[in-house]
Design a protein around this motif. Structure first.
Motif, PDB file in Angstrom:
ATOM      1  N   LYS A 386     -24.222  23.204 -52.115  1.00 16.79           N
ATOM      2  CA  LYS A 386     -22.878  22.741 -52.442  1.00 16.79           C
ATOM      3  C   LYS A 386     -21.971  22.665 -51.217  1.00 16.79           C
ATOM      4  O   LYS A 386     -20.896  22.043 -51.296  1.00 16.79           O
ATOM      5  CB  LYS A 386     -22.241  23.666 -53.488  1.00 16.79           C
ATOM      6  CG  LYS A 386     -23.021  23.760 -54.794  1.00 16.79           C
ATOM      7  CD  LYS A 386     -23.138  22.424 -55.513  1.00 16.79           C
ATOM      8  CE  LYS A 386     -23.824  22.584 -56.873  1.00 16.79           C
ATOM      9  NZ  LYS A 386     -24.018  21.293 -57.564  1.00 16.79           N
ATOM     10  N   ASP A 387     -22.355  23.274 -50.107  1.00 18.82           N
ATOM     11  CA  ASP A 387     -21.500  23.211 -48.921  1.00 18.82           C
ATOM     12  C   ASP A 387     -21.853  22.030 -48.008  1.00 18.82           C
ATOM     13  O   ASP A 387     -21.274  21.887 -46.932  1.00 18.82           O
ATOM     14  CB  ASP A 387     -21.563  24.525 -48.138  1.00 18.82           C
ATOM     15  CG  ASP A 387     -22.946  24.819 -47.571  1.00 18.82           C
ATOM     16  OD1 ASP A 387     -23.943  24.254 -48.084  1.00 18.82           O
ATOM     17  OD2 ASP A 387     -23.041  25.613 -46.618  1.00 18.82           O
ATOM     18  N   TRP A 388     -22.793  21.195 -48.417  1.00 16.27           N
ATOM     19  CA  TRP A 388     -23.109  19.991 -47.648  1.00 16.27           C
ATOM     20  C   TRP A 388     -22.117  18.887 -48.017  1.00 16.27           C
ATOM     21  O   TRP A 388     -21.646  18.798 -49.143  1.00 16.27           O
ATOM     22  CB  TRP A 388     -24.535  19.516 -47.940  1.00 16.27           C
ATOM     23  CG  TRP A 388     -25.598  20.332 -47.266  1.00 16.27           C
ATOM     24  CD1 TRP A 388     -25.677  21.694 -47.201  1.00 16.27           C
ATOM     25  CD2 TRP A 388     -26.743  19.838 -46.573  1.00 16.27           C
ATOM     26  NE1 TRP A 388     -26.794  22.078 -46.513  1.00 16.27           N
ATOM     27  CE2 TRP A 388     -27.475  20.961 -46.119  1.00 16.27           C
ATOM     28  CE3 TRP A 388     -27.234  18.565 -46.300  1.00 16.27           C
ATOM     29  CZ2 TRP A 388     -28.653  20.841 -45.394  1.00 16.27           C
ATOM     30  CZ3 TRP A 388     -28.408  18.430 -45.586  1.00 16.27           C
ATOM     31  CH2 TRP A 388     -29.113  19.562 -45.128  1.00 16.27           C
ATOM     32  N   ASP A 389     -21.819  18.052 -47.032  1.00 19.19           N
ATOM     33  CA  ASP A 389     -20.957  16.904 -47.287  1.00 19.19           C
ATOM     34  C   ASP A 389     -21.732  15.816 -48.023  1.00 19.19           C
ATOM     35  O   ASP A 389     -22.868  15.495 -47.647  1.00 19.19           O
ATOM     36  CB  ASP A 389     -20.443  16.324 -45.966  1.00 19.19           C
ATOM     37  CG  ASP A 389     -19.346  17.163 -45.353  1.00 19.19           C
ATOM     38  OD1 ASP A 389     -18.173  16.939 -45.713  1.00 19.19           O
ATOM     39  OD2 ASP A 389     -19.661  18.033 -44.511  1.00 19.19           O
ATOM     40  N   ILE A 390     -21.107  15.239 -49.048  1.00 18.65           N
ATOM     41  CA  ILE A 390     -21.656  14.091 -49.746  1.00 18.65           C
ATOM     42  C   ILE A 390     -20.789  12.873 -49.415  1.00 18.65           C
ATOM     43  O   ILE A 390     -19.568  12.903 -49.593  1.00 18.65           O
ATOM     44  CB  ILE A 390     -21.682  14.299 -51.268  1.00 18.65           C
ATOM     45  CG1 ILE A 390     -22.489  15.560 -51.635  1.00 18.65           C
ATOM     46  CG2 ILE A 390     -22.243  13.066 -51.969  1.00 18.65           C
ATOM     47  CD1 ILE A 390     -23.959  15.483 -51.289  1.00 18.65           C
ATOM     48  N   GLY A 438     -23.719  21.316 -32.498  1.00 24.30           N
ATOM     49  CA  GLY A 438     -25.119  21.700 -32.339  1.00 24.30           C
ATOM     50  C   GLY A 438     -26.061  20.754 -33.048  1.00 24.30           C
ATOM     51  O   GLY A 438     -27.206  21.102 -33.310  1.00 24.30           O
ATOM     52  N   ARG A 439     -25.605  19.523 -33.345  1.00 23.57           N
ATOM     53  CA  ARG A 439     -26.428  18.539 -34.060  1.00 23.57           C
ATOM     54  C   ARG A 439     -26.963  19.095 -35.375  1.00 23.57           C
ATOM     55  O   ARG A 439     -28.085  18.828 -35.782  1.00 23.57           O
ATOM     56  CB  ARG A 439     -27.596  18.072 -33.178  1.00 23.57           C
ATOM     57  CG  ARG A 439     -27.141  17.339 -31.919  1.00 23.57           C
ATOM     58  CD  ARG A 439     -28.307  16.792 -31.141  1.00 23.57           C
ATOM     59  NE  ARG A 439     -27.836  16.054 -29.969  1.00 23.57           N
ATOM     60  CZ  ARG A 439     -28.641  15.428 -29.118  1.00 23.57           C
ATOM     61  NH1 ARG A 439     -29.946  15.455 -29.306  1.00 23.57           N
ATOM     62  NH2 ARG A 439     -28.153  14.775 -28.091  1.00 23.57           N
ATOM     63  N   ASN A 440     -26.152  19.893 -36.025  1.00 27.37           N
ATOM     64  CA  ASN A 440     -26.604  20.545 -37.250  1.00 27.37           C
ATOM     65  C   ASN A 440     -25.739  20.137 -38.435  1.00 27.37           C
ATOM     66  O   ASN A 440     -25.487  20.923 -39.332  1.00 27.37           O
ATOM     67  CB  ASN A 440     -26.576  22.073 -37.072  1.00 27.37           C
ATOM     68  CG  ASN A 440     -27.344  22.779 -38.169  1.00 27.37           C
ATOM     69  OD1 ASN A 440     -28.332  22.256 -38.662  1.00 27.37           O
ATOM     70  ND2 ASN A 440     -26.891  23.957 -38.538  1.00 27.37           N
ATOM     71  N   GLY A 441     -25.238  18.882 -38.423  1.00 29.39           N
ATOM     72  CA  GLY A 441     -24.422  18.418 -39.522  1.00 29.39           C
ATOM     73  C   GLY A 441     -25.209  18.374 -40.820  1.00 29.39           C
ATOM     74  O   GLY A 441     -26.355  17.933 -40.849  1.00 29.39           O
ATOM     75  N   LYS A 442     -24.596  18.835 -41.866  1.00 32.02           N
ATOM     76  CA  LYS A 442     -25.232  18.843 -43.186  1.00 32.02           C
ATOM     77  C   LYS A 442     -24.557  17.767 -44.023  1.00 32.02           C
ATOM     78  O   LYS A 442     -23.655  18.039 -44.812  1.00 32.02           O
ATOM     79  CB  LYS A 442     -25.101  20.222 -43.816  1.00 32.02           C
ATOM     80  CG  LYS A 442     -25.759  21.313 -42.973  1.00 32.02           C
ATOM     81  CD  LYS A 442     -25.511  22.699 -43.562  1.00 32.02           C
ATOM     82  CE  LYS A 442     -26.169  23.772 -42.713  1.00 32.02           C
ATOM     83  NZ  LYS A 442     -25.916  25.136 -43.244  1.00 32.02           N
ATOM     84  N   VAL A 443     -24.998  16.522 -43.831  1.00 34.27           N
ATOM     85  CA  VAL A 443     -24.337  15.363 -44.419  1.00 34.27           C
ATOM     86  C   VAL A 443     -25.363  14.533 -45.174  1.00 34.27           C
ATOM     87  O   VAL A 443     -26.434  14.228 -44.645  1.00 34.27           O
ATOM     88  CB  VAL A 443     -23.667  14.500 -43.332  1.00 34.27           C
ATOM     89  CG1 VAL A 443     -22.963  13.299 -43.958  1.00 34.27           C
ATOM     90  CG2 VAL A 443     -22.689  15.332 -42.509  1.00 34.27           C
ATOM     91  N   VAL A 444     -25.018  14.158 -46.407  1.00 31.78           N
ATOM     92  CA  VAL A 444     -25.879  13.323 -47.242  1.00 31.78           C
ATOM     93  C   VAL A 444     -25.112  12.058 -47.608  1.00 31.78           C
ATOM     94  O   VAL A 444     -23.980  12.126 -48.097  1.00 31.78           O
ATOM     95  CB  VAL A 444     -26.317  14.056 -48.520  1.00 31.78           C
ATOM     96  CG1 VAL A 444     -27.177  13.147 -49.399  1.00 31.78           C
ATOM     97  CG2 VAL A 444     -27.067  15.337 -48.173  1.00 31.78           C
ATOM     98  N   LEU A 445     -25.727  10.911 -47.358  1.00 32.68           N
ATOM     99  CA  LEU A 445     -25.180   9.628 -47.807  1.00 32.68           C
ATOM    100  C   LEU A 445     -25.988   9.161 -49.005  1.00 32.68           C
ATOM    101  O   LEU A 445     -27.220   9.106 -48.944  1.00 32.68           O
ATOM    102  CB  LEU A 445     -25.263   8.593 -46.685  1.00 32.68           C
ATOM    103  CG  LEU A 445     -25.022   7.130 -47.098  1.00 32.68           C
ATOM    104  CD1 LEU A 445     -23.603   6.927 -47.608  1.00 32.68           C
ATOM    105  CD2 LEU A 445     -25.343   6.187 -45.944  1.00 32.68           C
ATOM    106  N   ILE A 446     -25.304   8.808 -50.085  1.00 31.26           N
ATOM    107  CA  ILE A 446     -25.955   8.228 -51.249  1.00 31.26           C
ATOM    108  C   ILE A 446     -25.467   6.788 -51.353  1.00 31.26           C
ATOM    109  O   ILE A 446     -24.275   6.532 -51.532  1.00 31.26           O
ATOM    110  CB  ILE A 446     -25.644   9.013 -52.532  1.00 31.26           C
ATOM    111  CG1 ILE A 446     -26.062  10.486 -52.352  1.00 31.26           C
ATOM    112  CG2 ILE A 446     -26.366   8.402 -53.729  1.00 31.26           C
ATOM    113  CD1 ILE A 446     -25.694  11.378 -53.517  1.00 31.26           C
TER     114      ILE A 446
END
Length: 563
Positions: A386-390, A438-446
């Protein structure tokens, strides 16, 4: 010692305004400025492959951070590429400044020359022609002042031959923040609060709707307390979706993307309290979603006439948090502390239905080997933390991902005000640039297949900058909205069907990871693999083209044909 050039002074002025990231496509009209800005301490630069994408990425960056965003393009054809991105930023009220080159002011002929001011003005953005050397600091300050105060994009056009001259002043730059008036939070008229509380006390089916103004005001707790005090159900606009997902009486999104249950409850609403919401055409579903309700709008700048319709029946021009607190005080003073209102909308049955019912349970026949997009989104919602960007793309598929639950609005990027597809990947790049320490982005594109293909070249941008985005493509092999409109009218839909591109192979061609998904049981394992490595990736979900989103089912019946 080399003398300071104007382009260097302008770059330093942008830093003084708080810019820390630039999204650019370089050309001769902006190359000196962008290079100078890139060399300054703390500046992150993302080089794009299309000018539109640079501005769209800046929009996503603002949504992710709340900061003013900066993009840059060259003159002429570089600027003309922005005529889709700029109106989207205007309508979404996104403050950003675009540094644009202009053709050389002293040239007799220049083959990229075009009248840039009327083009930008036509989009609704503000254009500044920076043609006077002594006023260059004023031009930059005006650009940021307008962007911040009016919450709209500004294009600063500087002829590129002027950029290479020495600045006319060596005085320190004074940023626009020194000129922003601070009048405090606008307070409501006590008589209007008393009149509204009289309505609240008698309402049986009140509903509180929160918009982006609640986020800007920091009013979430106060607005939720109003709902609890008056026994109201809660809902949000699309940009504020997720704000009340933790609450047992949260109905989700109001408007075109409302669930079946939300529409049922809102149809019986007798009072709507809209805090920090524009009450746009989509929030009220063209006037169809709460036809019996008395609507009260609390906003710092309410508009009686909104998109051709009456926005509300009652208006309070004030800050959302201060007004919510005033309502609570007035309720206790007139009704008695803890004494209930007449509201009856909150029941155990409603709470149970909110917790258990699907957003849409309409039955569709799904061919073997294909997936129901609603089931895909439920699986992704379960698997992705739930803490990832959508980031939500546009088009027919966007309804489905809007129903994800338990995700704060600060982690959900949905910019839809202009109705243009093709932006999702750029928005995701902007969000990833904001999160990618740190190139550790938690991003999801739908995103949909047709929309993703419009700017597929930006996969190379992801790879080159090492930005990790998980792209979930809901691939129905068509322009989904159009095939459903054709089918509703019985027309030939072949012109909207293009086949199912192998996005997993396309991703691998750009040096990213990819997978085709026809079995949802694979998703948890795929996610573990993705989380364990540092590369962006594409999951190609093969979905059925028979599943029609509820908003499309309603709109084609009404004859609108619009999402």
């Amino acid at each position: 010692m080399q003398k300071l050039k104007l382009y260097q002074a302008l770059a330093e002025a942008f830093v003084a305004e708080g810019v820390d990231t630039q999204f650019i496509l370089m050309g001769d009209g902006n190359m000196h400025w962008t290079s100078a800005l890139q060399k300054l301490p703390g500046i992150k630069t993302v080089h794009h492959r299309h000018e539109h994408c640079a501005v769209a990425a800046a929009m996503g960056y603002h949504v992710a951070t709340g900061k003013i965003a900066a993009a840059s393009v060259t003159c002429g054809p570089g600027l003309t590429q922005l005529t889709t991105a700029l109106p989207a930023a205007v309508r979404a009220r996104i403050p950003l400044v675009v540094f644009a080159g202009e053709s050389p002011i002293n040239a007799k002929f220049y083959n990229q020359e075009i009248a840039q001011l009327p083009l930008v003005t036509a989009t609704g953005a503000h254009y500044i022609q920076a043609h006077s050397l002594p006023r260059m600091h004023e031009y930059v300050r005006e650009a940021f002042h307008v962007a911040r105060l009016e919450r709209r994009p500004v294009v600063l056009g500087v002829p590129y031959d002027l950029q290479t001259l020495a600045p006319a002043t060596t005085s320190p730059y004074v940023p626009s923040t020194r000129y922003i008036p601070n009048g405090g939070r606008p307070r409501p008229d006590p008589e209007l609060v008393a009149a509204l509380v009289a309505k609240i006390r008698e309402a049986k089916n009140p509903i509180v709707i929160a918009g982006r103004g609640v986020l800007h005001s920091g009013a979430k707790s106060a607005v939720e307390a109003v709902a609890d005090r008056c026994g109201a159900a809660l809902a949000t606009t699309l940009p504020a979706r997720g704000l009340f997902d933790h609450h047992p009486y949260s109905l989700g999104i109001s408007g075109g993307y409302a669930t079946k249950l939300c529409r049922e409850v809102m149809a019986e609403a007798d009072l709507i309290l809209a805090f920090g919401a524009r009450m746009s055409y989509y929030t009220v579903d063209g006037g169809n979603i709460f036809p019996q309700a008395f609507v009260a709008q609390i906003d710092t700048a309410p508009r009686g006439l909104s998109e051709g319709a009456l926005a509300a029946n009652f208006f309070i021009t004030a800050d959302a948090r201060v007004t919510a607190e005033a309502i609570l005080t007035e309720l206790d003073a007139t009704l008695g502390a803890g004494k209930p209102t007449a509201a009856t909308v909150r029941t155990n049955e409603l709470a149970h239905r909110i917790a258990t019912e699907l957003p849409d349970d309409h039955h569709f026949e799904i061919a073997p080997g294909l997936l129901d997009p609603r089931a895909v989104i439920r699986m992704l919602d379960d698997v992705i933390p739930k803490d990832w960007d959508i980031v939500s793309g546009s088009g027919h598929q966007s309804y489905f991902n809007s129903q994800m639950r338990g995700r704060p609005p600060e982690k959900f990027c949905a910019i839809r005000e202009f109705g243009a597809i093709g932006n999702g990947l750029s928005y995701a790049i902007g969000v990833a640039a904001a999160r990618a320490e740190g190139r550790n982005g938690k991003v999801v594109l739908i995103e949909g297949d047709g929309s993703l293909l419009m700017h597929i070249q930006e996969l190379e941008t992801l790879k080159r900058h090492g930005l990790r985005v998980l792209i979930c493509v809901l691939n129905d092999g068509a322009y989904g909205a159009e095939i459903h409109k054709f089918r509703h009218t019985g027309e030939d839909d072949s012109g909207a069907i293009f086949g199912r591109p192998p996005f997993e192979a396309i991703a691998q061609g750009f040096g990213l990871v990819g997978a085709e998904v026809r079995d949802l049981a694979r998703v948890p394992g795929l996610f573990d693999e993705f989380a364990a490595q540092g590369e962006a990736g594409v999951w190609n979900f093969q979905i059925s083209d028979q599943v029609v989103a509820p908003t499309m089912r309603r709109n084609v019946v009404r004859g609108h044909g619009k999402m």
